[in-house]
Design an enzyme around this catalytic site. Structure first.
Site, PDB file in Angstrom:
ATOM      1  N   LYS A  80     -35.109  12.960  -7.110  1.00 14.81           N
ATOM      2  CA  LYS A  80     -34.929  11.655  -7.758  1.00 14.81           C
ATOM      3  C   LYS A  80     -36.298  11.051  -8.131  1.00 14.81           C
ATOM      4  O   LYS A  80     -36.482  10.509  -9.198  1.00 14.81           O
ATOM      5  CB  LYS A  80     -34.165  10.756  -6.791  1.00 14.81           C
ATOM      6  N   ARG A 110      -7.049   2.319  -2.904  1.00  9.72           N
ATOM      7  CA  ARG A 110      -5.995   1.618  -2.162  1.00  9.72           C
ATOM      8  C   ARG A 110      -6.136   0.116  -2.381  1.00  9.72           C
ATOM      9  O   ARG A 110      -7.268  -0.383  -2.534  1.00  9.72           O
ATOM     10  CB  ARG A 110      -6.029   1.960  -0.671  1.00  9.72           C
ATOM     11  N   ASP A 159      -8.687  -1.201   9.265  1.00  8.90           N
ATOM     12  CA  ASP A 159      -9.048  -0.241  10.319  1.00  8.90           C
ATOM     13  C   ASP A 159      -9.501  -0.972  11.568  1.00  8.90           C
ATOM     14  O   ASP A 159     -10.274  -1.937  11.471  1.00  8.90           O
ATOM     15  CB  ASP A 159     -10.239   0.623   9.867  1.00  8.90           C
ATOM     16  N   ARG A 164       0.840  -1.211   0.000  1.00 12.36           N
ATOM     17  CA  ARG A 164       0.000   0.000   0.000  1.00 12.36           C
ATOM     18  C   ARG A 164       0.867   1.250   0.000  1.00 12.36           C
ATOM     19  O   ARG A 164       1.769   1.387   0.822  1.00 12.36           O
ATOM     20  CB  ARG A 164      -0.918   0.008   1.227  1.00 12.36           C
ATOM     21  N   SER A 186     -31.945   2.652  -3.445  1.00 12.13           N
ATOM     22  CA  SER A 186     -31.863   1.381  -2.711  1.00 12.13           C
ATOM     23  C   SER A 186     -31.880   0.219  -3.688  1.00 12.13           C
ATOM     24  O   SER A 186     -31.312  -0.833  -3.440  1.00 12.13           O
ATOM     25  CB  SER A 186     -33.038   1.266  -1.743  1.00 12.13           C
ATOM     26  N   GLY A 205     -28.318   9.695  -0.489  1.00  9.12           N
ATOM     27  CA  GLY A 205     -29.444  10.502  -0.958  1.00  9.12           C
ATOM     28  C   GLY A 205     -30.427  10.744   0.185  1.00  9.12           C
ATOM     29  O   GLY A 205     -30.833  11.888   0.462  1.00  9.12           O
ATOM     30  N   MET A 234     -38.302   4.441   2.493  1.00  9.77           N
ATOM     31  CA  MET A 234     -38.586   3.010   2.572  1.00  9.77           C
ATOM     32  C   MET A 234     -37.368   2.263   3.121  1.00  9.77           C
ATOM     33  O   MET A 234     -37.296   1.040   3.057  1.00  9.77           O
ATOM     34  CB  MET A 234     -38.970   2.461   1.196  1.00  9.77           C
ATOM     35  N   GLY A 235     -36.398   3.014   3.637  1.00  7.51           N
ATOM     36  CA  GLY A 235     -35.257   2.374   4.274  1.00  7.51           C
ATOM     37  C   GLY A 235     -34.170   1.974   3.305  1.00  7.51           C
ATOM     38  O   GLY A 235     -34.161   2.377   2.150  1.00  7.51           O
ATOM     39  N   ASP A 265      -6.820  -1.683   2.971  1.00  9.61           N
ATOM     40  CA  ASP A 265      -6.997  -0.746   4.075  1.00  9.61           C
ATOM     41  C   ASP A 265      -7.492  -1.563   5.271  1.00  9.61           C
ATOM     42  O   ASP A 265      -8.433  -2.341   5.129  1.00  9.61           O
ATOM     43  CB  ASP A 265      -8.058   0.288   3.670  1.00  9.61           C
TER      44      ASP A 265
HETATM   45  P1  AMP Z   1     -37.212   5.851  -0.948  1.00  9.82           P
HETATM   46  O1  AMP Z   1     -36.654   5.248   0.292  1.00  9.82           O
HETATM   47  O2  AMP Z   1     -36.579   5.333  -2.200  1.00  9.82           O
HETATM   48  O3  AMP Z   1     -38.707   5.849  -0.969  1.00  9.82           O
HETATM   49  O4  AMP Z   1     -36.787   7.395  -0.907  1.00  9.82           O
HETATM   50  C1  AMP Z   1     -37.110   8.207   0.186  1.00  9.82           C
HETATM   51  C2  AMP Z   1     -36.830   9.642  -0.168  1.00  9.82           C
HETATM   52  O5  AMP Z   1     -35.455   9.786  -0.512  1.00  9.82           O
HETATM   53  C3  AMP Z   1     -37.621  10.093  -1.388  1.00  9.82           C
HETATM   54  O6  AMP Z   1     -38.079  11.414  -1.191  1.00  9.82           O
HETATM   55  C4  AMP Z   1     -36.616  10.011  -2.494  1.00  9.82           C
HETATM   56  O7  AMP Z   1     -36.876  10.881  -3.572  1.00  9.82           O
HETATM   57  C5  AMP Z   1     -35.348  10.399  -1.765  1.00  9.82           C
HETATM   58  N1  AMP Z   1     -34.192   9.893  -2.517  1.00  9.82           N
HETATM   59  C6  AMP Z   1     -34.017   8.642  -2.998  1.00  9.82           C
HETATM   60  N2  AMP Z   1     -32.871   8.569  -3.713  1.00  9.82           N
HETATM   61  C7  AMP Z   1     -32.322   9.808  -3.689  1.00  9.82           C
HETATM   62  C8  AMP Z   1     -31.133  10.385  -4.235  1.00  9.82           C
HETATM   63  N3  AMP Z   1     -30.292   9.686  -4.973  1.00  9.82           N
HETATM   64  N4  AMP Z   1     -30.892  11.695  -3.995  1.00  9.82           N
HETATM   65  C9  AMP Z   1     -31.753  12.430  -3.239  1.00  9.82           C
HETATM   66  N5  AMP Z   1     -32.887  11.955  -2.696  1.00  9.82           N
HETATM   67  C10 AMP Z   1     -33.165  10.659  -2.913  1.00  9.82           C
END
Ligand code: AMP
Length: 427
Positions: A293, A94, A99, A84, A330, A180, A174-175, A97
């Site tokens: 998005k 790298r 940690d 490395r 997701s 994002g 939705m988790g 790594d």
């Molecule tokens: P979801 O879990 O996919 O229903 O998304 C939950 C919220 O996160 C929604 O308002 C999406 O538009 C937002 N979201 C999902 N992907 C992105 C992303 N790449 N950038 C910004 N917001 C995002």
């Protein structure tokens, strides 16, 4: 002997070999015994320069009689032996790594060694393998987090916040959180006194045959990630909490619900608006945050809030992308390596559209056809729609004049991806 957890990462050369060799060197140390190994996790670069190759990550549990400092030295020695080269650029590529994530229950705060590793809670690529080898460590990380599984619990907490005149920001998700989602949480926390994120894979917005069952679910890790982003509480209801057996009230929009995604996902926005309205009623936020998005979802939620007089403001936040341009989602976790590579064409085609518009192209058919041509150059990608619409009404435009939204939905294998860009023919 102390139980310690070591995170491994590599994105150069033969990545599997790098991990194998690092583990062999680690296991060959006199005072170290590897007691558990996670699988290898293919992960997208996070906070890295563009064009950074993808990483392989893993976590191992070791028993050691070395002090933490001596262990750190040994790990650095292994990195050196494997060639490395340290770069001054942060988060650069790298070949290996290593940690220290945890060293027993010890807290260490030295200039060159901070334990527990301060970034654990921000990184799914550490939390996922850690969860595999040591779920109790995940429990430890999430023990102080407020998670409400019932409407009653969430409401009681919200009531105390309202009584002390706190403003409330809601981030519905939705988790399987990524950067994002976390950008929305950070913004909510910046704007409001209190941020609450909901994690609910809403069965109502999936049609039969869609990915409701497969949708990735890691609520414990999501809670940790959302907390690290500044979230104060998580609302994580079961489907029967939101939709008891005799449930029968739904919300439907009229006009904006017959274009773009509504065509290929009938009933989808009825499910979205119903759950969003319920969340607004349960949490009673002052502000709610949506991502561009899912543009159609965000404008429909905004319209519903106005039409039904919900006393709140909706903010639509920019799309966060991986360094290669793919919009974070997701559902990207469904893609294999080749599909992931090909998926980049969606964003590339939008960049190309912006360029030809800048050069003066106004003909919608020609712009759409150029986008289609580029996307179809990838054999694995099938187009669901390419539309250029008015950003306010979502009606298809006949000619480019002022603001417009270029929206794309495409399927790669079984994965449906959406993306969009706001364009302005004047600049
Ligand atoms: P979801 O879990 O996919 O229903 O998304 C939950 C919220 O996160 C929604 O308002 C999406 O538009 C937002 N979201 C999902 N992907 C992105 C992303 N790449 N950038 C910004 N917001 C995002």
């Amino acid at each position: 002997m102390v139980t310690s957890y070591i995170g491994l990462g590599t994105n150069l050369g033969d990545r599997r070999k790098n991990i194998r060799e690092a583990l062999d060197l680690l296991g060959s140390l006199n005072n170290v015994k590897i007691s558990n190994e996670s699988s290898l996790y293919e992960t997208q670069p996070q906070d890295c320069p563009a064009d950074t190759p993808g990483f392989l990550n893993a976590v191992v549990e070791i028993k050691t009689s070395l002090t933490a400092i001596k262990l750190l030295k040994e790990l650095q020695e292994i990195e050196k032996k494997l060639g490395r080269k340290r770069s001054k650029i942060r988060h650069s590529s790298r070949n290996i790594d290593l940690d220290i994530l945890f060293y027993g229950c010890k807290k260490i705060n030295l200039p060159n060694l901070k334990v527990p590793h301060p970034k654990i809670t921000q990184r799914r690529f550490v939390l996922s393998p850690l969860n595999e080898v040591a779920p109790r460590m995940i429990k430890r990380l999430s023990r102080d987090i407020k998670i409400f599984r019932t409407i009653r619990g969430a409401r009681l907490w919200i009531k105390t916040k309202k009584q002390s005149a706190k403003t409330i920001g809601l981030v519905p998700t939705m988790g399987f959180l990524h950067q994002g989602h976390l950008s929305l949480i950070r913004k909510a926390k910046k704007d409001c006194d209190v941020c609450i994120a909901s994690i609910f894979v809403n069965p109502l917005q999936f049609s039969p045959g869609e990915d409701y069952k497969q949708y990735p679910r890691e609520p414990a890790l999501d809670s940790i990630l959302s907390y690290s982003g500044g979230c104060d509480a998580v609302f994580y209801p079961a489907p029967e909490e939101m939709y008891p057996q005799d449930y029968q009230t739904y919300i439907n929009a009229e006009k904006m619900n017959d274009s773009l995604c509504a065509k290929s996902r009938p009933g989808h926005f009825k499910g979205v608006l119903t759950v969003v309205a319920k969340l607004f009623n349960i949490i009673q936020p002052d502000m709610a945050y949506f991502g561009q998005k899912d543009y159609q979802q965000a404008v429909l939620a905004d319209k519903m809030a106005k039409d039904l007089n919900f006393p709140l403001k909706i903010k639509i936040m920019p799309i966060i992308r991986d360094p290669d341009g793919l919009a974070m989602s997701s559902r990207n976790s469904y893609l294999n390596k080749e599909q992931r590579q090909d998926a980049r064409v969606i964003h590339q085609s939008m960049v190309m559209a912006e360029e030809i518009i800048k050069k003066g192209e106004k003909d919608i058919m020609r712009i759409k056809s150029a986008v289609r041509g580029l996307i179809l150059s990838k054999k694995t990608v099938r187009i669901d729609y390419i539309e250029i619409v008015c950003p306010d009404t979502l009606e298809a435009l006949r000619e480019l004049k002022g603001r417009a939204l270029l929206a794309i939905a495409a399927r790669i294998g079984k994965t449906r991806l959406i993306d969009n860009v706001l364009i302005n023919e004047n600049n």
